[in-house]
Design a protein around this motif. Sequence first.
Motif, PDB file in Angstrom:
ATOM      1  N   TRP A   9       0.864  -1.186   0.000  1.00  0.00           N
ATOM      2  CA  TRP A   9       0.000   0.000   0.000  1.00  0.00           C
ATOM      3  C   TRP A   9       0.897   1.231   0.000  1.00  0.00           C
ATOM      4  N   PRO A  10       0.588   2.190  -0.878  1.00  0.00           N
ATOM      5  CA  PRO A  10       1.461   3.365  -0.951  1.00  0.00           C
ATOM      6  C   PRO A  10       1.647   4.044   0.401  1.00  0.00           C
ATOM      7  N   HIS A  11       0.581   4.109   1.205  1.00  0.00           N
ATOM      8  CA  HIS A  11       0.695   4.824   2.481  1.00  0.00           C
ATOM      9  C   HIS A  11       1.492   4.030   3.509  1.00  0.00           C
ATOM     10  N   THR A  12       1.407   2.690   3.455  1.00  0.00           N
ATOM     11  CA  THR A  12       2.174   1.870   4.390  1.00  0.00           C
ATOM     12  C   THR A  12       3.643   1.867   3.984  1.00  0.00           C
ATOM     13  N   PHE A  13       3.856   1.716   2.674  1.00  0.00           N
ATOM     14  CA  PHE A  13       5.196   1.740   2.117  1.00  0.00           C
ATOM     15  C   PHE A  13       5.909   3.022   2.526  1.00  0.00           C
ATOM     16  N   SER A  14       5.253   4.156   2.349  1.00  0.00           N
ATOM     17  CA  SER A  14       5.931   5.415   2.640  1.00  0.00           C
ATOM     18  C   SER A  14       5.904   5.748   4.131  1.00  0.00           C
ATOM     19  N   ALA A  15       4.956   5.171   4.892  1.00  0.00           N
ATOM     20  CA  ALA A  15       4.998   5.381   6.346  1.00  0.00           C
ATOM     21  C   ALA A  15       6.271   4.758   6.911  1.00  0.00           C
ATOM     22  N   SER A  16       6.781   3.729   6.240  1.00  0.00           N
ATOM     23  CA  SER A  16       8.014   3.107   6.717  1.00  0.00           C
ATOM     24  C   SER A  16       9.211   4.053   6.553  1.00  0.00           C
ATOM     25  N   TYR A  17       9.099   5.047   5.656  1.00  0.00           N
ATOM     26  CA  TYR A  17      10.193   6.019   5.491  1.00  0.00           C
ATOM     27  C   TYR A  17      10.382   6.872   6.746  1.00  0.00           C
ATOM     28  N   THR A  18       9.331   6.975   7.574  1.00  0.00           N
ATOM     29  CA  THR A  18       9.401   7.870   8.721  1.00  0.00           C
ATOM     30  C   THR A  18      10.315   7.338   9.827  1.00  0.00           C
ATOM     31  N   ALA A  19      10.782   6.099   9.708  1.00  0.00           N
ATOM     32  CA  ALA A  19      11.588   5.500  10.779  1.00  0.00           C
ATOM     33  C   ALA A  19      12.947   6.172  10.907  1.00  0.00           C
ATOM     34  N   GLN A  20      13.483   6.087  12.141  1.00  0.00           N
ATOM     35  CA  GLN A  20      14.775   6.678  12.436  1.00  0.00           C
ATOM     36  C   GLN A  20      15.917   5.757  11.984  1.00  0.00           C
ATOM     37  N   SER A  21      15.725   4.457  12.154  1.00  0.00           N
ATOM     38  CA  SER A  21      16.753   3.501  11.760  1.00  0.00           C
ATOM     39  C   SER A  21      16.079   2.206  11.338  1.00  0.00           C
ATOM     40  N   GLU A  22      16.852   1.360  10.647  1.00  0.00           N
ATOM     41  CA  GLU A  22      16.250   0.123  10.141  1.00  0.00           C
ATOM     42  C   GLU A  22      15.951  -0.874  11.249  1.00  0.00           C
ATOM     43  N   LYS A  23      16.622  -0.683  12.372  1.00  0.00           N
ATOM     44  CA  LYS A  23      16.408  -1.574  13.503  1.00  0.00           C
ATOM     45  C   LYS A  23      14.962  -1.491  14.024  1.00  0.00           C
ATOM     46  N   VAL A  24      14.391  -0.299  13.855  1.00  0.00           N
ATOM     47  CA  VAL A  24      13.009  -0.075  14.275  1.00  0.00           C
ATOM     48  C   VAL A  24      12.083  -1.164  13.729  1.00  0.00           C
ATOM     49  N   PHE A  25      12.282  -1.518  12.452  1.00  0.00           N
ATOM     50  CA  PHE A  25      11.382  -2.502  11.832  1.00  0.00           C
ATOM     51  C   PHE A  25      11.596  -3.892  12.409  1.00  0.00           C
ATOM     52  N   ARG A  26      12.876  -4.231  12.636  1.00  0.00           N
ATOM     53  CA  ARG A  26      13.147  -5.576  13.139  1.00  0.00           C
ATOM     54  C   ARG A  26      12.540  -5.740  14.522  1.00  0.00           C
ATOM     55  N   ARG A  27      12.632  -4.666  15.327  1.00  0.00           N
ATOM     56  CA  ARG A  27      12.076  -4.755  16.671  1.00  0.00           C
ATOM     57  C   ARG A  27      10.544  -4.796  16.606  1.00  0.00           C
ATOM     58  N   ASN A  28       9.976  -3.972  15.719  1.00  0.00           N
ATOM     59  CA  ASN A  28       8.523  -3.976  15.592  1.00  0.00           C
ATOM     60  C   ASN A  28       7.972  -5.324  15.162  1.00  0.00           C
ATOM     61  N   ALA A  29       8.766  -6.080  14.380  1.00  0.00           N
ATOM     62  CA  ALA A  29       8.294  -7.383  13.899  1.00  0.00           C
ATOM     63  C   ALA A  29       7.995  -8.321  15.056  1.00  0.00           C
ATOM     64  N   ILE A  30       8.547  -8.033  16.224  1.00  0.00           N
ATOM     65  CA  ILE A  30       8.270  -8.857  17.412  1.00  0.00           C
ATOM     66  C   ILE A  30       6.939  -8.459  18.050  1.00  0.00           C
ATOM     67  N   PHE A  31       6.721  -7.147  18.174  1.00  0.00           N
ATOM     68  CA  PHE A  31       5.559  -6.689  18.947  1.00  0.00           C
ATOM     69  C   PHE A  31       4.272  -6.595  18.140  1.00  0.00           C
ATOM     70  N   MET A  32       4.417  -6.262  16.875  1.00  0.00           N
ATOM     71  CA  MET A  32       3.210  -6.056  16.068  1.00  0.00           C
ATOM     72  C   MET A  32       2.287  -7.279  16.026  1.00  0.00           C
ATOM     73  N   PRO A  33       2.821  -8.521  15.877  1.00  0.00           N
ATOM     74  CA  PRO A  33       1.905  -9.660  15.839  1.00  0.00           C
ATOM     75  C   PRO A  33       1.048  -9.757  17.100  1.00  0.00           C
ATOM     76  N   LEU A  34       1.648  -9.479  18.272  1.00  0.00           N
ATOM     77  CA  LEU A  34       0.880  -9.574  19.518  1.00  0.00           C
ATOM     78  C   LEU A  34      -0.254  -8.562  19.530  1.00  0.00           C
ATOM     79  N   TYR A  35       0.038  -7.411  18.947  1.00  0.00           N
ATOM     80  CA  TYR A  35      -0.964  -6.359  18.875  1.00  0.00           C
ATOM     81  C   TYR A  35      -2.174  -6.820  18.060  1.00  0.00           C
ATOM     82  N   GLN A  36      -1.924  -7.730  17.125  1.00  0.00           N
ATOM     83  CA  GLN A  36      -3.006  -8.275  16.302  1.00  0.00           C
ATOM     84  C   GLN A  36      -4.067  -8.969  17.134  1.00  0.00           C
ATOM     85  N   LEU A  37      -3.660  -9.469  18.308  1.00  0.00           N
ATOM     86  CA  LEU A  37      -4.590 -10.252  19.117  1.00  0.00           C
ATOM     87  C   LEU A  37      -5.797  -9.438  19.557  1.00  0.00           C
ATOM     88  N   VAL A  38      -5.670  -8.113  19.492  1.00  0.00           N
ATOM     89  CA  VAL A  38      -6.816  -7.262  19.811  1.00  0.00           C
ATOM     90  C   VAL A  38      -8.016  -7.651  18.946  1.00  0.00           C
TER      91      VAL A  38
END
Lengths: 66, 491
Positions: free
Chosen positions: B249-278
């Motif tokens: 999605w263009p908005h998701t793709f470009s929202a990823s540009y807002t990150a400070q470092s690439e590590k942000v994504f690797r760390r988020n990959a741990i927490f985001m799935p749990l958030y799905q449980l909502v």
Amino acid sequence: MKPVYLLGAVPFIGILGGIFFANRVTPYVLGMPFILFWLVMWVVLIAATMTVIYRLDPANREESSS
Amino acid sequence: MTALAVIFAFLAAAIALGLRARRGKDMDLEQWSVGGRGFGTTFVFLLLAGEIYTTFTFLGASGWAYGKGAPAYYILCYASLAYVLSYWLLPPIWRYAKEHRLISQSDFFVAKFSSPLLGSLVALVGVIAMIPYLVLQLKGLGIIVSVASYGHISAHWAIVIGTVALTAYVTISGIHGSAWTALLKDVTILAVVLFLGLYLPLHYFGGIGHMFHAVDQAKPHFLTLPSSGMSTSWFASTVLLSAIGFYMWPHTFSASYTAQSEKVFRRNAIFMPLYQLVLLFVFFVGFAAILVVPGLKGADADLSLLRITTASFPPWVVGIVGGAGLLTALVPGSLLLMTSATCLAKNVYRVARPTTSDAQVGQLAKLLVPVIALVSLYFTFNGGSSLVSLLLMGYSLVTQLFPAVLGSLLARPVVTKQGAATGIIVGVATVAAVTVTGVTVGSLFPSLPESVKDLNVGIIALALNVVVTLAVSAATREPALQESSLATENA
């Protein structure tokens, strides 16, 4: 390609492959039909898998910035 | 009127946050749309999560649990798998985007393939895919405001009011506003969904287990996938397609540009799935509504969460639930609007008129916001699809960008710009043909086994896309093609 990355394929097998065997109501687990429990379990396991990958991946130790 | 007053208080708070976020910031295009690339884990998490907890999850997921049962489970799975992919997909994209100061998703294609025309194509595909997603948010807004007014405001006017609020909000605050409102939204939605998902089954059935037993008794086979139609193979193929399409999605793709470092994504990959449980609790609400407020048919199933709320609680609670719902439409809606506007101004208009200055592009982007809102409003009034079918259509479209993105990330240039362009066109044309004619794999090939017939038709489009991309790339590849080192200077 680091070997630990292969772990990333496991959740895909569990969800995309597992669904063919888990599509049933009984036994209920934690009050949920079995199929729903199965998928919830995998979502939790994804977080666990990614934690293991994150810890073992040297790429996360190289940079010091957060 | 209490409920409406509470909802408008939420709206006022969101706009106030937007104004506050804007103060003291020089809003050029980069600030307005990618926040100056300075967001850490929490904000990127919130922005990308802002993506997930949309009206779609709130009203659409409960609506599908209510109307379709087990097929709704797919919503829980695809994003979780997308996070697994994100661990490897987002860091190289982010690195490249930072190096080349990219702002939109199309910029990525322009730079990678040294082709502004390919960028325009991608921008158009993205905007076409985002329209049903925006329509979905507006429909959701309409449902919320009209149900919360207990019928005093018609859905028609509710949608118009929602669109005006959304447009004003985007114009005022840009992405900083989205990040702050995302925080407010996530706190309220989390509280509301957990409360409803735990209280309703307990109140009406005496517990989650009892509720599922009661549903199973009233509607046998509703809690498992059917043997044909939305069967296990439909489920697996839909989850896979949506997981692949998630970051396209263009908005998701470009929202990823807002990150400070690439590590942000690797760390988020741990927490985001749990958030799905909502989502699980959203399903609980939908299942409870089956027996408490029966009789909502077709697209009206999307009303189930709000109907059970009005049937169970006093108006001020309805107001809070509605206010949370309003935010779930506002945050993603604003990202969608802002991204479509940036794409059209920067990657379509500027390609046609290369002399346009940065400032003019920024101004045009802001002018385009109300135009796109009006177009979406038009489609909202002229279509009767349920929220989930709208999203599935958008997903089939954006997924067509995946082969080209993947190809561009490989060390060797396997995919040429001609290959990428024809692949995308063939894929999108297939999706359009399938949507217009309503064919399925089963109706095309009636003799195939059921498990193949039930595959999501998006798979066919994607397969054709890959074949064409590779074939045309092989035909157009120049023997001594350098890695796209030319013309990458801020394209």
